[in-house]
Write a protein that holds these residues in place. Structure first.
Motif, short mmCIF file in Angstrom:
data_model
loop_
_atom_site.label_atom_id
_atom_site.label_comp_id
_atom_site.label_asym_id
_atom_site.label_seq_id
_atom_site.Cartn_x
_atom_site.Cartn_y
_atom_site.Cartn_z
N SER A 67 0.86 -1.19 0.00
CA SER A 67 0.00 0.00 0.00
C SER A 67 0.90 1.24 0.00
CB SER A 67 -0.91 0.00 1.24
OG SER A 67 -1.68 1.18 1.32
N PRO A 68 1.60 1.50 -1.13
CA PRO A 68 2.63 2.54 -1.14
C PRO A 68 2.11 3.97 -1.13
CG PRO A 68 2.39 1.58 -3.32
CD PRO A 68 1.51 0.77 -2.40
N ASN A 69 0.82 4.15 -1.39
CA ASN A 69 0.28 5.51 -1.46
C ASN A 69 -0.80 5.80 -0.41
OD1 ASN A 69 1.84 6.34 -3.80
ND2 ASN A 69 0.58 4.89 -4.96
N CYS A 70 -1.12 4.79 0.39
CA CYS A 70 -2.07 4.97 1.49
C CYS A 70 -1.44 4.46 2.78
CB CYS A 70 -3.37 4.19 1.23
SG CYS A 70 -4.34 4.81 -0.16
N PHE A 71 -1.85 5.02 3.90
CA PHE A 71 -1.28 4.67 5.19
C PHE A 71 -2.13 3.60 5.87
CE2 PHE A 71 0.18 8.84 4.16
CZ PHE A 71 1.43 9.00 4.76
N VAL A 72 -1.58 2.41 6.04
CA VAL A 72 -2.27 1.34 6.76
C VAL A 72 -2.32 1.74 8.25
CG1 VAL A 72 -2.18 -1.06 7.50
CG2 VAL A 72 -1.58 -0.45 5.14
N ILE A 73 -3.54 1.77 8.80
CA ILE A 73 -3.73 2.22 10.18
C ILE A 73 -3.45 1.08 11.15
CG2 ILE A 73 -5.42 3.11 11.84
CD1 ILE A 73 -6.84 4.47 9.48
N ASN A 74 -2.72 1.39 12.20
CA ASN A 74 -2.37 0.39 13.21
C ASN A 74 -3.53 0.22 14.19
OD1 ASN A 74 -1.20 -1.33 15.02
ND2 ASN A 74 0.46 0.05 15.62
N THR A 101 -3.97 14.46 17.97
CA THR A 101 -2.57 14.52 17.55
C THR A 101 -2.20 15.88 16.95
OG1 THR A 101 -3.00 13.73 15.29
CG2 THR A 101 -2.61 12.06 17.00
N GLY A 102 -3.21 16.67 16.58
CA GLY A 102 -2.94 17.95 15.93
C GLY A 102 -2.84 17.81 14.42
N ASP A 103 -3.04 16.59 13.89
CA ASP A 103 -2.98 16.36 12.45
C ASP A 103 -4.36 16.02 11.91
OD1 ASP A 103 -0.12 16.60 12.36
OD2 ASP A 103 0.00 14.62 13.26
N ILE A 104 -4.53 16.13 10.60
CA ILE A 104 -5.80 15.79 9.99
C ILE A 104 -5.58 14.81 8.84
CG2 ILE A 104 -6.84 18.01 10.61
CD1 ILE A 104 -6.51 18.87 7.69
N ALA A 105 -6.63 14.06 8.50
CA ALA A 105 -6.50 13.03 7.48
C ALA A 105 -7.85 12.73 6.84
CB ALA A 105 -5.92 11.76 8.10
N LYS A 106 -7.80 11.97 5.75
CA LYS A 106 -8.99 11.41 5.12
C LYS A 106 -8.93 9.90 5.27
CE LYS A 106 -9.86 14.98 1.61
NZ LYS A 106 -9.97 15.26 0.16
N LEU A 107 -10.09 9.29 5.54
CA LEU A 107 -10.17 7.86 5.79
C LEU A 107 -10.56 7.11 4.52
CD1 LEU A 107 -9.83 6.02 8.31
CD2 LEU A 107 -12.31 6.14 8.57
N GLY A 108 -10.00 5.93 4.33
CA GLY A 108 -10.36 5.08 3.20
C GLY A 108 -10.24 3.62 3.58
N GLU A 109 -10.29 2.76 2.57
CA GLU A 109 -10.24 1.31 2.83
C GLU A 109 -9.37 0.63 1.79
OE1 GLU A 109 -13.70 -1.85 2.89
OE2 GLU A 109 -13.90 -0.47 4.60
N HIS A 110 -8.52 -0.28 2.26
CA HIS A 110 -7.65 -1.07 1.39
C HIS A 110 -8.29 -2.45 1.22
CE1 HIS A 110 -4.00 -1.93 -0.70
NE2 HIS A 110 -3.47 -2.71 0.22
N LYS A 111 -7.59 -3.36 0.59
CA LYS A 111 -8.13 -4.70 0.39
C LYS A 111 -8.35 -5.40 1.73
CE LYS A 111 -3.62 -6.90 -0.30
NZ LYS A 111 -2.77 -7.62 -1.27
N GLY A 114 -10.71 -4.97 3.64
CA GLY A 114 -11.34 -4.08 4.61
C GLY A 114 -10.36 -3.38 5.53
N ILE A 115 -9.06 -3.45 5.22
CA ILE A 115 -8.06 -2.79 6.05
C ILE A 115 -8.25 -1.28 5.95
CG2 ILE A 115 -5.58 -2.35 6.33
CD1 ILE A 115 -5.07 -5.19 5.25
N LYS A 116 -8.37 -0.61 7.10
CA LYS A 116 -8.57 0.83 7.11
C LYS A 116 -7.26 1.56 6.83
CE LYS A 116 -12.62 1.18 10.12
NZ LYS A 116 -13.16 1.68 11.41
N VAL A 117 -7.35 2.61 6.03
CA VAL A 117 -6.17 3.39 5.68
C VAL A 117 -6.50 4.87 5.74
CG1 VAL A 117 -5.21 1.59 4.18
CG2 VAL A 117 -6.71 3.34 3.19
N PHE A 118 -5.47 5.68 5.92
CA PHE A 118 -5.57 7.11 5.66
C PHE A 118 -5.16 7.31 4.20
CE2 PHE A 118 -4.44 7.70 10.35
CZ PHE A 118 -5.76 7.92 10.72
N THR A 119 -6.07 7.83 3.40
CA THR A 119 -5.72 8.09 2.00
C THR A 119 -4.87 9.35 1.87
OG1 THR A 119 -7.78 9.31 1.66
CG2 THR A 119 -7.79 6.96 1.14
#
Length: 437
Positions: free
Chosen positions: A267-274, A316-326, A328-333
């Motif tokens: 997932s090189p362009n989206c952040f896999v959420i821990n 955290t003081g940061d903002i993001a957009k939420l999405g979904e990877h294969k 159903g893994i949640k990611v920040f797009t």
């Protein structure tokens, strides 16, 4: 390489002697992240959250008033200043006299900050790191180059560095000579697999140097380059990857919490959420209601494993957009920089910091450094540290910025010999000194 294989096996042998502490945590993290919709994963995460809440309301003065809470949303959203102003009240009575570990940030947002972590939280962070390293094609025992500001308080001794196969490369003053030295180290290193971990701003300066000198290094054996601590812009991600023939990934983490999300080889362009180690919420920018899917929201983190100082619903003081990877893994797009450093156009509309970065890509061959500062409602300063003596594109740059920030924007270009890094070694590209009411 036999020595690296030995290092790998020795690490897991020592862990087995200690009761497979890290291995068990790693197995749970792997399962929960990669099977987020399974009943078992949901049960595991729900149990961790319930245990943390029960522990917090029973043992910490700050959370004691919330003993009747039935849902995570019943707890207040907190910030760094909340913890600073009530530091002792966040400390668990149960862990006060146990062996805890002090962790701190450098204060890059203007707010120096520290807290304590218990031993199991440290183990969890270690297991989280191994998981995300695995997802970056790095295995324990392989060579790791860490590009950071190394001082007595954080530098490993020579023996420990050798045992862990780590090179600690200091980037506090990343001159062209230092960049040459770093690239020579990579070229002379005969190990077939190596990984980089470092500040995004350091990567950007290396990418600029490689592009300016038209250097493409194809046989370095770099499995990946992980950027941490700072925003990784698309120029650096693409350019460094191309010139070092590797995949550049971004890690979203903090010293006081741990790895919250990371881009991976898969997932090189989206952040896999821990989600295994944290309960993550995305709340609206101006209230504590959940953000709509596709909208930017504030990143709110509940640390499921810090029992020494429980942290529930931490902004955290940061903002993001939420999405979904294969699967159903949640990611920040998309993750944007600190909320306090978001910028606004001359009409008061919030702008993405990405807009700023794109204004400078075409001039990178002329620049050593740049910085964009909003000083007032319609006033913006641009600091430029030039490669040469002149910058003949002032009018073009100002016009380009006005096209997005407003024709009535007042823009000053300031030439400087150096844009110093913060004490941490990080470099802030976008600063907002204007407080929007």
């Amino acid at each position: 390489m036999i020595l690296n294989y030995t290092r790998h096996n020795l690490f897991w042998l020592l862990d087995r002697i200690k009761g497979n502490t890290i291995k068990k945590l790693l197995n749970e993290i792997t399962f929960c992240i990669e099977n987020p919709n399974s009943i078992k994963a949901k049960q595991v995460k729900d149990a961790h959250l319930k245990r943390l809440i029960a522990h917090s309301v029973k043992t910490t003065p700050y959370y004691k008033p919330f003993g009747d809470a039935t849902d995570i949303s019943d707890f207040p959203v907190i910030r760094k200043t909340t913890i600073q102003d009530n530091f002792k009240a966040f400390q668990s009575k149960k862990f006060k006299d146990k062996t805890n570990f002090k962790v701190s940030t450098s204060g890059s947002t203007g707010v120096p900050f520290f807290l304590f972590q218990n031993k199991n939280k440290r183990h969890r962070n270690h297991a989280d790191a191994i998981y995300f390293y695995n997802q970056s094609d790095f295995k324990i025992g392989n060579k790791l180059y860490e590009l950071e500001v190394w001082r007595n308080h954080n530098k490993k001794d020579a023996l420990k560095s050798w045992l862990q196969n780590i090179v600690q490369f200091d980037v506090s003053r990343l001159t062209e000579d230092r960049i040459k030295t770093f690239l020579e180290l990579l070229k002379l290193d005969k190990q077939s697999k190596k990984t980089l971990l470092g500040f995004a701003s350091a990567y950007e300066m290396i990418a600029q140097y490689l592009e300016k000198n038209n250097l493409v290094l194809k046989d370095l054996g770099l499995t990946s380059a992980i950027a941490n601590s700072e925003y990784l812009n698309s120029y650096t991600k693409t350019t460094l990857g191309k010139h070092l023939n590797t995949t550049v990934l971004s890690r979203y983490s903090s010293e006081e919490i741990g790895i919250i999300a990371q881009q991976t080889i898969d997932s090189p362009n989206c952040f896999v959420i821990n989600e295994a180690s944290y309960h993550i919420e995305l709340l609206q920018l101006d209230n504590d209601l959940p953000a709509e899917r596709g909208d930017f929201g504030r990143i709110i983190v509940t640390d499921l494993f810090n029992y020494a100082m429980p942290i529930i619903r931490y902004d955290t003081g940061d903002i993001a957009k939420l999405g979904e990877h294969k699967n159903g893994i949640k990611v920040f797009t998309q993750i944007e920089g600190r909320k306090m450093d978001l910028i606004y156009d001359s009409k008061g509309n919030m702008m993405s910091s990405f807009v700023v970065y794109t204004k400078f890509y075409k001039y990178y061959h002329l620049l050593k450094q740049y910085q964009f500062i909003q000083q007032g409602e319609k006033t913006y300063d641009i600091k430029l540290n030039l490669q040469g003596d002149t910058f003949p594109f002032e009018d073009d740059l100002i016009a380009d910025i006005k096209s997005d920030f407003g024709e009535d924007a007042v823009i000053h270009i300031i030439y400087v010999d150096e844009i110093p890094a913060l004490a941490s070694g990080k470099r802030r590209k976008v600063i907002n000194n204007y407080k929007k009411s």
